[in-house]
Design a protein around this motif. Structure first.
Motif, PDB file in Angstrom:
ATOM      1  N   GLY A  93     -54.594  45.396  57.524  1.00 50.35           N
ATOM      2  CA  GLY A  93     -54.915  45.855  56.177  1.00 50.35           C
ATOM      3  C   GLY A  93     -56.156  45.252  55.570  1.00 50.35           C
ATOM      4  N   VAL A  94     -56.850  44.381  56.309  1.00 50.88           N
ATOM      5  CA  VAL A  94     -58.055  43.725  55.798  1.00 50.88           C
ATOM      6  C   VAL A  94     -59.162  43.857  56.837  1.00 50.88           C
ATOM      7  N   ALA A  95     -60.361  44.185  56.379  1.00 49.94           N
ATOM      8  CA  ALA A  95     -61.505  44.251  57.287  1.00 49.94           C
ATOM      9  C   ALA A  95     -62.147  42.874  57.407  1.00 49.94           C
ATOM     10  N   GLY A  96     -62.760  42.619  58.550  1.00 49.32           N
ATOM     11  CA  GLY A  96     -63.379  41.325  58.781  1.00 49.32           C
ATOM     12  C   GLY A  96     -64.460  40.987  57.773  1.00 49.32           C
ATOM     13  N   TRP A  97     -65.255  41.989  57.368  1.00 50.58           N
ATOM     14  CA  TRP A  97     -66.338  41.736  56.416  1.00 50.58           C
ATOM     15  C   TRP A  97     -65.789  41.338  55.046  1.00 50.58           C
ATOM     16  N   GLN A  98     -64.594  41.830  54.701  1.00 51.39           N
ATOM     17  CA  GLN A  98     -63.983  41.446  53.429  1.00 51.39           C
ATOM     18  C   GLN A  98     -63.591  39.969  53.426  1.00 51.39           C
ATOM     19  N   VAL A  99     -63.030  39.507  54.533  1.00 48.98           N
ATOM     20  CA  VAL A  99     -62.675  38.095  54.663  1.00 48.98           C
ATOM     21  C   VAL A  99     -63.922  37.225  54.570  1.00 48.98           C
ATOM     22  N   MET A 100     -64.995  37.648  55.235  1.00 48.59           N
ATOM     23  CA  MET A 100     -66.247  36.884  55.216  1.00 48.59           C
ATOM     24  C   MET A 100     -66.766  36.715  53.797  1.00 48.59           C
ATOM     25  N   PHE A 101     -66.856  37.803  53.046  1.00 46.73           N
ATOM     26  CA  PHE A 101     -67.390  37.723  51.684  1.00 46.73           C
ATOM     27  C   PHE A 101     -66.517  36.839  50.799  1.00 46.73           C
ATOM     28  N   PHE A 102     -65.208  36.992  50.891  1.00 51.83           N
ATOM     29  CA  PHE A 102     -64.330  36.241  49.991  1.00 51.83           C
ATOM     30  C   PHE A 102     -64.368  34.742  50.290  1.00 51.83           C
ATOM     31  N   VAL A 103     -64.251  34.368  51.546  1.00 49.71           N
ATOM     32  CA  VAL A 103     -64.230  32.953  51.916  1.00 49.71           C
ATOM     33  C   VAL A 103     -65.552  32.286  51.561  1.00 49.71           C
ATOM     34  N   GLU A 104     -66.665  32.930  51.894  1.00 48.82           N
ATOM     35  CA  GLU A 104     -67.963  32.318  51.639  1.00 48.82           C
ATOM     36  C   GLU A 104     -68.284  32.275  50.145  1.00 48.82           C
ATOM     37  N   GLY A 105     -67.748  33.208  49.377  1.00 50.14           N
ATOM     38  CA  GLY A 105     -67.904  33.144  47.927  1.00 50.14           C
ATOM     39  C   GLY A 105     -67.153  31.968  47.333  1.00 50.14           C
ATOM     40  N   MET A 106     -65.959  31.714  47.822  1.00 50.12           N
ATOM     41  CA  MET A 106     -65.177  30.584  47.333  1.00 50.12           C
ATOM     42  C   MET A 106     -65.815  29.238  47.685  1.00 50.12           C
ATOM     43  N   LEU A 107     -66.549  29.194  48.794  1.00 52.36           N
ATOM     44  CA  LEU A 107     -67.268  27.971  49.148  1.00 52.36           C
ATOM     45  C   LEU A 107     -68.287  27.617  48.068  1.00 52.36           C
ATOM     46  N   ALA A 108     -68.928  28.634  47.483  1.00 50.65           N
ATOM     47  CA  ALA A 108     -69.900  28.390  46.417  1.00 50.65           C
ATOM     48  C   ALA A 108     -69.217  27.836  45.169  1.00 50.65           C
ATOM     49  N   VAL A 109     -68.047  28.343  44.851  1.00 50.98           N
ATOM     50  CA  VAL A 109     -67.306  27.841  43.689  1.00 50.98           C
ATOM     51  C   VAL A 109     -66.984  26.357  43.874  1.00 50.98           C
ATOM     52  N   LEU A 110     -66.519  25.995  45.058  1.00 51.37           N
ATOM     53  CA  LEU A 110     -66.198  24.590  45.340  1.00 51.37           C
ATOM     54  C   LEU A 110     -67.448  23.715  45.285  1.00 51.37           C
ATOM     55  N   ALA A 111     -68.574  24.233  45.793  1.00 51.26           N
ATOM     56  CA  ALA A 111     -69.825  23.472  45.755  1.00 51.26           C
ATOM     57  C   ALA A 111     -70.284  23.253  44.320  1.00 51.26           C
ATOM     58  N   GLY A 112     -70.092  24.247  43.461  1.00 46.91           N
ATOM     59  CA  GLY A 112     -70.473  24.112  42.060  1.00 46.91           C
ATOM     60  C   GLY A 112     -69.659  23.045  41.344  1.00 46.91           C
ATOM     61  N   ILE A 113     -68.367  23.003  41.630  1.00 40.17           N
ATOM     62  CA  ILE A 113     -67.512  21.973  41.021  1.00 40.17           C
ATOM     63  C   ILE A 113     -67.952  20.585  41.482  1.00 40.17           C
ATOM     64  N   ALA A 114     -68.258  20.452  42.775  1.00 41.77           N
ATOM     65  CA  ALA A 114     -68.701  19.166  43.304  1.00 41.77           C
ATOM     66  C   ALA A 114     -70.032  18.738  42.696  1.00 41.77           C
ATOM     67  N   ALA A 115     -70.940  19.703  42.476  1.00 38.38           N
ATOM     68  CA  ALA A 115     -72.262  19.395  41.928  1.00 38.38           C
ATOM     69  C   ALA A 115     -72.158  18.759  40.546  1.00 38.38           C
ATOM     70  N   TYR A 116     -71.192  19.184  39.763  1.00 41.22           N
ATOM     71  CA  TYR A 116     -71.030  18.623  38.422  1.00 41.22           C
ATOM     72  C   TYR A 116     -70.765  17.121  38.478  1.00 41.22           C
ATOM     73  N   PHE A 117     -70.076  16.676  39.498  1.00 40.87           N
ATOM     74  CA  PHE A 117     -69.715  15.261  39.599  1.00 40.87           C
ATOM     75  C   PHE A 117     -70.759  14.430  40.347  1.00 40.87           C
ATOM     76  N   PHE A 118     -71.580  15.060  41.190  1.00 43.11           N
ATOM     77  CA  PHE A 118     -72.508  14.300  42.014  1.00 43.11           C
ATOM     78  C   PHE A 118     -73.930  14.227  41.458  1.00 43.11           C
ATOM     79  N   LEU A 119     -74.365  15.237  40.699  1.00 45.07           N
ATOM     80  CA  LEU A 119     -75.746  15.256  40.233  1.00 45.07           C
ATOM     81  C   LEU A 119     -75.920  14.391  38.980  1.00 45.07           C
ATOM     82  N   ILE A 120     -77.109  13.817  38.839  1.00 47.34           N
ATOM     83  CA  ILE A 120     -77.472  12.980  37.689  1.00 47.34           C
ATOM     84  C   ILE A 120     -78.727  13.581  37.078  1.00 47.34           C
ATOM     85  N   ASN A 121     -78.752  13.754  35.764  1.00 46.91           N
ATOM     86  CA  ASN A 121     -79.859  14.452  35.121  1.00 46.91           C
ATOM     87  C   ASN A 121     -81.208  13.751  35.255  1.00 46.91           C
ATOM     88  N   SER A 122     -81.232  12.432  35.164  1.00 47.22           N
ATOM     89  CA  SER A 122     -82.508  11.709  35.165  1.00 47.22           C
ATOM     90  C   SER A 122     -82.312  10.300  35.712  1.00 47.22           C
TER      91      SER A 122
END
Length: 449
Positions: free
Chosen positions: A183-212
């Motif tokens: 019931g799921v195409a391979g390309w759908q899994v690819m887009f969803f998983v890789e999109g969620m990786l960006a969400v996780l990276a954004g959350i991590a960036a908030y804690f790791f980056l320093i403005n100045s």
């Protein structure tokens, strides 16, 4: 040579500054690389879904080309506003916001129903990602002196080959795995998983980056002072000689000059990247999947080394000009070579030419960005860097449309003529890069021995 130049050279030679730069690099660069790895992956993984989208959703080659390119329209429209908002909210908050919102949009590609939804989502992906790349360029220009900036840009640029080296097999693997799920195409899994990786990276960036540097708890008081002093001195030189404010930056001739160079570069980058899986599949006679993904990773593997070592070697203005000119010429020649090899059914030679093309254009990017960051600061930098990146990235809009149009006009069954057309613009960029010898910036005097 000016007093400011002498003072800055003295500051650059101190052990405490070198220690501060090393610490900042270790703390900040991994997170920035991760952000751009995921960004580039979500920007280009559409290449792995092209054939499946045509079969499953009826998306034609023309609609695919429009969707692949329209990303850059949304990107261009919102680039400068995003950069200005970054100066208001700070990199920590704004870069995290960018990653989270584009990840959500990217995941939504799993639910594409046809050409309209595909094109709308590609546009929204550009809108939400707008500001990431120039925001990081501004961030690095605020943290690292001109002397070491190309090296830092080169480290950041390593995200592109890392993204494609790891992302190509990952995308192919996710497609293969997804095709096994009922019931799921391979390309759908690819887009969803890789999109969620960006969400996780954004959350991590908030804690790791320093403005100045002033906010960095990982630096000692002496290191903060040394780094802040040299950056303040360089900013003073930029304010004395460069444009001030948003409008002055957008009217500046040098800003537009480097916009044209960057546009030519992006035509080459995305002309290769968007169609790399298909080109490799055509060269080898295989279906797009894990095997093609592994082969498509080869150029990016070698690009890692080329980008880092050339970025490290281009540590004076003259060397940057020579390297940049030669690399643009190499990019054009290698794109021509890959088309010729494909037309003559020489897969090994074709992959070699593609590899050399990737090594060349990857190494050129950090060199290109060293020029505007040497004379732009403050809101002028936000506007100027945003303008160069937004309009330059329209090359990503032009590339797939140019390639498809030339193939249709010339009735090229193999797609060779479209690739030849993409290879012309790097030669234009080579002439412009060579012409930068007539430019001079006081900040660039620090690079000369």
């Amino acid at each position: 040579m000016s007093v400011a130049t002498n003072s800055t050279k003295e500051l650059l030679d101190t052990p405490v500054l070198k220690s501060a730069i090393a610490k900042a690099s270790r703390r900040l660069m991994p997170m920035l690389v991760i952000l751009y790895v995921v960004a580039f992956l979500d920007r280009t993984n559409v290449g792995f879904a092209e054939a499946a989208l045509e079969v499953d959703r009826g998306i034609t080659a023309g609609a695919y080309a429009l969707g692949a390119g329209i990303f850059f329209i949304g990107y261009a429209l919102f680039e400068i506003p995003s950069n200005l908002l970054l100066t208001k909210f700070g990199a920590k908050v704004w870069l995290a916001r960018i990653a989270i919102t584009w990840g959500i949009v990217s995941a939504c590609f799993a639910f594409v129903q046809g050409e309209t939804s595909f094109i709308i989502l590609r546009f929204l992906l550009g809108v939400t990602e707008a500001g990431l790349f120039p925001g990081v360029i501004m961030f690095l220009a605020a943290w690292f002196p001109n002397k070491v900036r190309v090296k830092m840009f080169a480290i950041f640029y390593l995200a592109q080959p890392f993204s494609q080296m790891m992302g190509a097999p990952l995308s192919g693997w996710l497609i293969n795995i997804g095709d096994q799920v009922p019931g799921v195409a391979g390309w759908q899994v690819m887009f969803f998983v890789e999109g969620m990786l960006a969400v996780l990276a954004g959350i991590a960036a908030y804690f790791f980056l320093i403005n100045s540097p002033q906010d960095a708890k990982f630096l000692t008081k002496e290191e903060k002072k040394a780094l802040s002093d040299v950056m303040a001195l360089e900013d003073t030189v930029k304010e004395e000689t460069g444009p001030r404010g948003v409008l002055a930056s957008m009217r500046n001739g040098r800003v537009w000059y480097f916009t044209v160079i960057y546009f030519c570069l992006q035509v080459a980058v995305y002309g290769v990247t968007f169609y790399l899986p298909q080109q490799v599949a055509q060269l080898t006679g295989q279906k797009v999947g894990i095997a093609v993904g592994l082969l498509a990773a080869i150029p990016w593997f070698f690009g890692i080394f080329a980008c880092y070592f050339i970025g490290k070697a281009a540590n004076t203005v003259a060397r940057r000009r020579r390297w940049g000119t030669a690399l643009f010429i190499s990019t054009g020649l290698c794109i021509f070579g890959s088309a010729w090899a494909g037309a003559n059914q020489m897969p090994a030679i074709g992959i070699i030419f593609i590899t050399l093309a990737v090594c060349s254009f990857l190494s050129t990017g950090p060199i290109c960005w060293s020029y505007p960051t040497a004379f732009l600061t403050g809101t002028a930098a936000a506007a100027g860097i945003g303008l160069i990146n937004s309009l330059g990235n329209l090359g990503g809009f032009v590339a797939p449309i140019l390639r498809t149009s030339v193939n249709q006009i010339t009735a090229s069954d193999t797609g060779t003529m479209g690739v030849y057309a993409l290879g012309v613009l790097p030669f234009v960029a080579a002439l412009l890069m060579f012409g930068t010898k007539r430019f001079s910036n006081k900040a660039d005097e620090l690079l000369e021995k």
